[in-house]
Motif scaffolding. Structure first.
Motif, mmCIF file in Angstrom:
data_model
loop_
_atom_site.group_PDB
_atom_site.id
_atom_site.type_symbol
_atom_site.label_atom_id
_atom_site.label_comp_id
_atom_site.label_asym_id
_atom_site.label_seq_id
_atom_site.Cartn_x
_atom_site.Cartn_y
_atom_site.Cartn_z
ATOM 1 N N LEU A 278 0.262 -8.089 5.987
ATOM 2 C CA LEU A 278 0.992 -7.862 4.738
ATOM 3 C C LEU A 278 0.622 -8.846 3.637
ATOM 4 N N ILE A 282 -3.519 -9.435 -0.284
ATOM 5 C CA ILE A 282 -2.930 -8.117 -0.522
ATOM 6 C C ILE A 282 -3.940 -7.243 -1.256
ATOM 7 N N GLY A 283 -4.251 -6.105 -0.660
ATOM 8 C CA GLY A 283 -5.282 -5.229 -1.202
ATOM 9 C C GLY A 283 -6.642 -5.471 -0.583
ATOM 10 N N CYS A 316 -5.416 -0.010 -3.224
ATOM 11 C CA CYS A 316 -4.010 0.185 -2.868
ATOM 12 C C CYS A 316 -3.845 0.498 -1.381
ATOM 13 N N THR A 318 -5.791 -1.091 0.897
ATOM 14 C CA THR A 318 -6.416 -2.262 1.528
ATOM 15 C C THR A 318 -7.877 -2.015 1.868
ATOM 16 N N ILE A 373 -0.082 -0.304 -0.009
ATOM 17 C CA ILE A 373 0.624 -1.545 -0.330
ATOM 18 C C ILE A 373 2.028 -1.188 -0.829
ATOM 19 N N ASN A 376 3.725 -0.356 3.141
ATOM 20 C CA ASN A 376 3.571 -1.078 4.406
ATOM 21 C C ASN A 376 4.586 -2.215 4.514
ATOM 22 N N GLN A 389 5.936 -8.660 -1.773
ATOM 23 C CA GLN A 389 4.543 -8.294 -2.016
ATOM 24 C C GLN A 389 4.263 -8.197 -3.525
#
Length: 423
Positions: A278, A282-283, A316, A318, A373, A376, A389
């Motif tokens: 997570l 991020i991404g 978006c 990942t 994102i 999750n 996030q």
């Protein structure tokens, strides 16, 4: 040491880690347990969903006990499933029969598991016994493979069906591997630990969990991951074995605690594989979703505008290879600092928010890779983690912004001068 020599050494080290058969077997074997963990995660999530009307419904219908059983028979037996999968994957690495190796691994692990008043102590089949399962499967599978390679097998005459030949071919190696496990079980029973599993848990698992439970250990691992990425090596693949081996047991321990009735604040671990997924970028590696937001809002160079539009949707989910290799961020001295620093800051911010109680601890529920994102975060820990996030993404935007503006200015000036078309 010049840059070329350093890169050669880094590439060599990364290649050895990524090509190591044992680490690969652990990583791929644990990944194979993901469907089982997902079943247990969903069952546990439904069983403990904190809605009074829902709890009353599943209790009255007798469903809650079944949902908790779904968790018990999956996450609470993770060592057993992992043992088979790791043995299977290691045998495949050596081009041998994976199923036979997996079965031998399970047998050996069970032989090495402590007994409680003559009955198998099932607590060792959970995350508590995961490291013992890993070692047992690697050692016994390697013995099995070595016997096959040395032709220590029973050969059947021609004309015997192929499946019968394969069964007898694996018989003697299986007996040797099993015998080694039984002798080891007897010898460890004579020690103060009482069993192999207890010894591994005391000497290996507890110290490693103590080390990996420190946020600075995760920061160091992700730092190494990002250094590898900077040199063009898929750092996430290289460190993936360590992340899974060290942090998945923390997730399963949290799920076991939750199933046992502990409240969220009483869960044993803040960190885990879910936390890494997570918040450790991020991404994608480098926290590049923040960079893509900066590109979409502030880019002047045409090529950067185009890249931002193309890469934002994969980002978006990942998937950040388009921006990592398309910008590029690899061997880019201007972008190296935010590329490395952003995920480290996001980890520390998220950890601090959970540690002080602003955001609840993650229960360890496994979320599939590629889940969008925010969704999750919501699935793994509720709306608070989705908000966290967003905060981490905003912090990433602030980190990326000055470096991108400098880089984009140079690209824009080159386009104006005609040296680069921007097409």
């Amino acid at each position: 040491m010049n840059k070329d020599e350093l890169m050669v050494k880094v590439l060599g080290f990364a290649g050895k880690v990524q090509g190591n058969k044992y680490l690969t077997a652990i990583s791929q074997g644990l990944m194979q347990t993901l469907p089982i963990l997902m079943i247990g995660s969903i069952a546990l999530l439904l069983a403990v969903l904190p809605i009074d009307a829902w709890q009353g419904l599943i209790t009255d219908l007798g469903i809650k006990a079944k949902l908790l059983a779904g968790s018990t028979l999956t996450t609470s037996l993770i060592a057993l499933y992992s043992c088979f999968c790791i043995g299977y994957q290691l045998a495949i690495q050596y081009k041998q029969d994976g199923i036979a190796a997996g079965l031998i691994s399970v047998f050996s692990f069970l032989v090495l598991t402590p007994l409680n008043e003559g009955a198998l102590d099932t607590s060792w089949l959970s995350a508590q016994g995961l490291f013992a399962a890993m070692i047992a499967s690697l050692v016994c599978t390697r013995i099995y493979v070595l016997c096959i390679e040395k032709n220590l097998t029973i050969k059947m005459p021609e004309g015997v069906p192929g499946f019968v030949q394969r069964s007898f071919q694996t018989l003697f190696p299986a007996i040797i591997s099993g015998a080694v496990a039984m002798v080891a079980s007897f010898l460890f029973g004579l020690t103060s630990y009482g069993s192999f599993a207890q010894m591994i848990y005391s000497v290996v698992a507890i110290p490693l969990q103590g080390l990996s439970g420190n946020v600075w250990s995760l920061v160091f691992i992700v730092f190494i991951q990002m250094i590898l990425w900077f040199f063009g090596i898929h750092g996430s693949l290289v460190v993936g074995s360590f992340i899974t081996a060290l942090y998945l047991p923390m997730d399963t321990a949290n799920m076991d605690a939750l199933a046992a009735g502990l409240s969220n604040s009483e869960l044993p671990h803040i960190l885990g594989k879910t936390f890494y997924g997570l918040y450790a970028g991020i991404g994608g590696a480098g926290g590049t979703l923040s960079l893509l937001i900066v590109i979409l809002i502030f880019a002047k160079a045409k090529k950067n505008k185009t890249l931002g539009k193309l890469a934002i949707v994969p980002g978006c989910f990942t998937i950040n290879e388009p921006v990592v290799f398309g910008y590029p961020l690899i061997l880019n001295p201007i972008m190296a600092i935010p590329f490395i620093i952003t995920p480290l800051v996001q980890i520390l911010v998220a950890y601090a928010a959970i540690a002080v109680g602003l955001v609840p601890r993650l229960t360890g529920i496994q979320v599939p890779f590629g889940m969008p994102i925010l969704l999750n975060g919501f699935m793994a820990g509720g709306w608070q983690h989705a908000i966290l996030q967003i905060i981490c993404i905003a912090i990433g935007v602030a980190i990326w912004f000055p470096f991108f503006k400098l880089s984009d200015k140079k690209d824009y000036e080159l386009e104006l001068s005609g040296e680069v078309t921007g097409e």
